[in-house]
Design a protein around this motif. Structure first.
Motif, PDB file in Angstrom:
ATOM      1  N   VAL A   1     -21.093 -33.921  17.891  1.00 45.37           N
ATOM      2  CA  VAL A   1     -22.464 -33.644  17.461  1.00 45.37           C
ATOM      3  C   VAL A   1     -23.447 -34.585  18.149  1.00 45.37           C
ATOM      4  CG1 VAL A   1     -24.012 -33.656  15.464  1.00 45.37           C
ATOM      5  CG2 VAL A   1     -21.662 -32.830  15.215  1.00 45.37           C
ATOM      6  N   ASP A   2     -24.587 -34.053  18.554  1.00 44.32           N
ATOM      7  CA  ASP A   2     -25.736 -34.875  18.942  1.00 44.32           C
ATOM      8  C   ASP A   2     -26.671 -34.955  17.736  1.00 44.32           C
ATOM      9  OD1 ASP A   2     -25.016 -35.387  21.580  1.00 44.32           O
ATOM     10  OD2 ASP A   2     -26.113 -33.675  22.388  1.00 44.32           O
ATOM     11  N   ALA A   3     -26.845 -36.150  17.186  1.00 44.88           N
ATOM     12  CA  ALA A   3     -27.780 -36.314  16.067  1.00 44.88           C
ATOM     13  C   ALA A   3     -29.198 -35.999  16.530  1.00 44.88           C
ATOM     14  CB  ALA A   3     -27.707 -37.740  15.541  1.00 44.88           C
ATOM     15  N   ARG A   4     -30.075 -35.691  15.574  1.00 44.51           N
ATOM     16  CA  ARG A   4     -31.466 -35.418  15.947  1.00 44.51           C
ATOM     17  C   ARG A   4     -32.048 -36.596  16.734  1.00 44.51           C
ATOM     18  NH1 ARG A   4     -35.301 -34.813  10.828  1.00 44.51           N
ATOM     19  NH2 ARG A   4     -33.783 -33.207  10.268  1.00 44.51           N
ATOM     20  N   CYS A   5     -32.829 -36.263  17.749  1.00 39.92           N
ATOM     21  CA  CYS A   5     -33.461 -37.252  18.626  1.00 39.92           C
ATOM     22  C   CYS A   5     -32.437 -38.012  19.480  1.00 39.92           C
ATOM     23  CB  CYS A   5     -34.324 -38.220  17.827  1.00 39.92           C
ATOM     24  SG  CYS A   5     -35.780 -38.814  18.720  1.00 39.92           S
ATOM     25  N   HIS A   6     -31.265 -37.424  19.663  1.00 40.62           N
ATOM     26  CA  HIS A   6     -30.218 -37.999  20.510  1.00 40.62           C
ATOM     27  C   HIS A   6     -29.631 -36.890  21.383  1.00 40.62           C
ATOM     28  CE1 HIS A   6     -30.428 -41.183  17.475  1.00 40.62           C
ATOM     29  NE2 HIS A   6     -29.743 -41.958  18.298  1.00 40.62           N
ATOM     30  N   GLY A   7     -29.151 -37.270  22.547  1.00 43.73           N
ATOM     31  CA  GLY A   7     -28.495 -36.305  23.425  1.00 43.73           C
ATOM     32  C   GLY A   7     -29.368 -35.101  23.699  1.00 43.73           C
ATOM     33  N   ARG A   8     -28.793 -33.915  23.497  1.00 43.25           N
ATOM     34  CA  ARG A   8     -29.531 -32.677  23.769  1.00 43.25           C
ATOM     35  C   ARG A   8     -30.121 -32.038  22.509  1.00 43.25           C
ATOM     36  NH1 ARG A   8     -25.502 -29.259  27.467  1.00 43.25           N
ATOM     37  NH2 ARG A   8     -23.901 -30.475  26.391  1.00 43.25           N
TER      38      ARG A   8
ATOM     39  N   VAL B   1     -28.038 -36.688   7.878  1.00 39.75           N
ATOM     40  CA  VAL B   1     -26.884 -36.202   7.101  1.00 39.75           C
ATOM     41  C   VAL B   1     -27.088 -34.749   6.715  1.00 39.75           C
ATOM     42  CG1 VAL B   1     -25.799 -36.369   4.816  1.00 39.75           C
ATOM     43  CG2 VAL B   1     -26.046 -38.396   6.238  1.00 39.75           C
ATOM     44  N   ASP B   2     -28.288 -34.398   6.308  1.00 37.68           N
ATOM     45  CA  ASP B   2     -28.566 -32.995   5.954  1.00 37.68           C
ATOM     46  C   ASP B   2     -28.310 -32.081   7.149  1.00 37.68           C
ATOM     47  OD1 ASP B   2     -29.244 -33.690   3.376  1.00 37.68           O
ATOM     48  OD2 ASP B   2     -31.404 -33.700   3.743  1.00 37.68           O
ATOM     49  N   ASP B   3     -28.639 -32.543   8.357  1.00 34.82           N
ATOM     50  CA  ASP B   3     -28.357 -31.759   9.571  1.00 34.82           C
ATOM     51  C   ASP B   3     -26.861 -31.496   9.698  1.00 34.82           C
ATOM     52  OD1 ASP B   3     -31.065 -31.935  10.206  1.00 34.82           O
ATOM     53  OD2 ASP B   3     -30.786 -33.562  11.658  1.00 34.82           O
TER      54      ASP B   3
ATOM     55  N   ILE C   1     -24.462 -31.699   7.382  1.00 30.78           N
ATOM     56  CA  ILE C   1     -23.948 -30.859   6.303  1.00 30.78           C
ATOM     57  C   ILE C   1     -24.301 -29.392   6.545  1.00 30.78           C
ATOM     58  CG2 ILE C   1     -24.222 -30.307   3.843  1.00 30.78           C
ATOM     59  CD1 ILE C   1     -24.339 -33.294   3.285  1.00 30.78           C
ATOM     60  N   THR C   2     -25.505 -29.133   7.057  1.00 35.70           N
ATOM     61  CA  THR C   2     -25.887 -27.755   7.408  1.00 35.70           C
ATOM     62  C   THR C   2     -24.950 -27.188   8.459  1.00 35.70           C
ATOM     63  OG1 THR C   2     -28.221 -28.171   6.881  1.00 35.70           O
ATOM     64  CG2 THR C   2     -27.748 -26.311   8.337  1.00 35.70           C
ATOM     65  N   LEU C   3     -24.588 -28.005   9.450  1.00 40.08           N
ATOM     66  CA  LEU C   3     -23.641 -27.565  10.478  1.00 40.08           C
ATOM     67  C   LEU C   3     -22.271 -27.296   9.866  1.00 40.08           C
ATOM     68  CD1 LEU C   3     -22.790 -27.087  13.431  1.00 40.08           C
ATOM     69  CD2 LEU C   3     -22.355 -29.560  13.599  1.00 40.08           C
ATOM     70  N   MET C   4     -21.812 -28.181   8.995  1.00 43.33           N
ATOM     71  CA  MET C   4     -20.510 -27.989   8.353  1.00 43.33           C
ATOM     72  C   MET C   4     -20.476 -26.674   7.579  1.00 43.33           C
ATOM     73  SD  MET C   4     -20.046 -31.953   7.074  1.00 43.33           S
ATOM     74  CE  MET C   4     -18.439 -31.851   6.298  1.00 43.33           C
ATOM     75  N   LYS C   5     -21.560 -26.371   6.896  1.00 40.62           N
ATOM     76  CA  LYS C   5     -21.636 -25.106   6.159  1.00 40.62           C
ATOM     77  C   LYS C   5     -21.640 -23.920   7.123  1.00 40.62           C
ATOM     78  CE  LYS C   5     -24.118 -26.933   2.122  1.00 40.62           C
ATOM     79  NZ  LYS C   5     -25.414 -26.936   1.391  1.00 40.62           N
ATOM     80  N   LYS C   6     -22.342 -24.062   8.234  1.00 39.14           N
ATOM     81  CA  LYS C   6     -22.435 -22.972   9.213  1.00 39.14           C
ATOM     82  C   LYS C   6     -21.072 -22.657   9.826  1.00 39.14           C
ATOM     83  CE  LYS C   6     -24.370 -21.801  13.737  1.00 39.14           C
ATOM     84  NZ  LYS C   6     -25.250 -22.202  14.851  1.00 39.14           N
ATOM     85  N   LEU C   7     -20.309 -23.697  10.137  1.00 40.72           N
ATOM     86  CA  LEU C   7     -19.011 -23.495  10.785  1.00 40.72           C
ATOM     87  C   LEU C   7     -17.944 -22.992   9.817  1.00 40.72           C
ATOM     88  CD1 LEU C   7     -18.937 -26.616  13.151  1.00 40.72           C
ATOM     89  CD2 LEU C   7     -19.519 -24.258  13.720  1.00 40.72           C
TER      90      LEU C   7
END
Length: 235
Positions: free
Chosen positions: A41-48, A62-64, A66-72
């Motif tokens: 994962v690239d955290a917000r304001c990091h990487g791409r 963290v909310d980002d 967790i949202t990804l975990m739910k999506k996958l």
């Protein structure tokens, strides 16, 4: 948020440190995918990943995740989080415990004062950092909201807490986190700084693999009691 998926098997979320990115873990992924599906994962304001307006906050990040975990939609996830990624892991650990298998957390602190004083002094100068993006990243550390030990006590999954013996994190703070975690093993890497992912990548890969075994917490006190009973009571 940018994320990349490699391989198949038990999902392993990789959460990088401050200023890092998923790309910084590419050299380790070929060995990790022998045992896991790696989600880097690239955290917000990091990487791409995009960089929203305003200050960065670990709880938003963290909310980002967790949202990804739910999506996958995986049933369970394991996590390896380093530095800032370890901070995210601690928060996910009590906010989203039911979706976790286990976590390896390296170089994590639960509050700003957990950093060594010299590092605190550096971080407090974030407003002097010329690059705007990097300034936000360093300010993130300076404005860290404390994760209470009561919250950490709610993390009821196995955690391998890893730290370098010359880490940026005060050793007594690492011990405070270790003693608060209900199911934790402690790994102190010798002759290692905070940048153990560069210095000891094979050690990290080994312990991620090793920590898949059933959690063990042997008690020297209980073993000694049994030995004493055998010696003094003859049975």
């Amino acid at each position: 948020m940018n994320y990349e998926v490699f391989g198949e098997g038990e999902p392993l979320l990789i959460l990088h440190g401050n200023g890092g990115s998923a790309a910084g873990r590419y050299s380790m992924i070929p060995k990790l995918i022998k045992h896991h599906q790696v989600i880097a994962v690239d955290a917000r304001c990091h990487g791409r990943s995009s960089c929203p307006e305003g200050d960065l906050d670990y709880f938003d990040m963290v909310d980002d995740v967790i949202t990804l975990m739910k999506k996958l939609k995986h049933e369970k996830y394991s996590i390896w989080g380093h530095s800032d990624g370890g901070i995210l892991g601690l928060i996910i650990g009590y906010k989203f415990t039911h979706k976790l298998n286990r976590m390896v957390l390296s170089g994590a602190n639960a509050r700003f004062s957990g950093l060594k004083p010299e590092l605190q002094a550096f971080v407090k100068k974030y407003d002097q950092v010329p690059d705007p993006k990097m300034r936000k990243q360093v300010a993130l550390m300076a404005h860290q909201k404390e994760i209470s030990m009561d919250s950490i006590r709610k993390i009821n999954v196995p955690v391998l807490l890893m730290v370098g013996d010359r880490d940026a994190i005060r050793m007594k703070h690492t011990m405070e986190i270790f003693e608060a975690l209900p199911m934790a093993n402690l790994c102190v890497l010798p002759a290692s700084s905070h940048f153990i992912t560069n210095e000891k990548p094979n050690h990290i890969i080994y312990w991620i693999k090793e920590f898949k075994k059933p959690f063990s917490a042997p008690s020297t006190v209980e073993i000694a009691k049994k030995m004493a009973k055998s010696i003094f009571e003859g049975n």
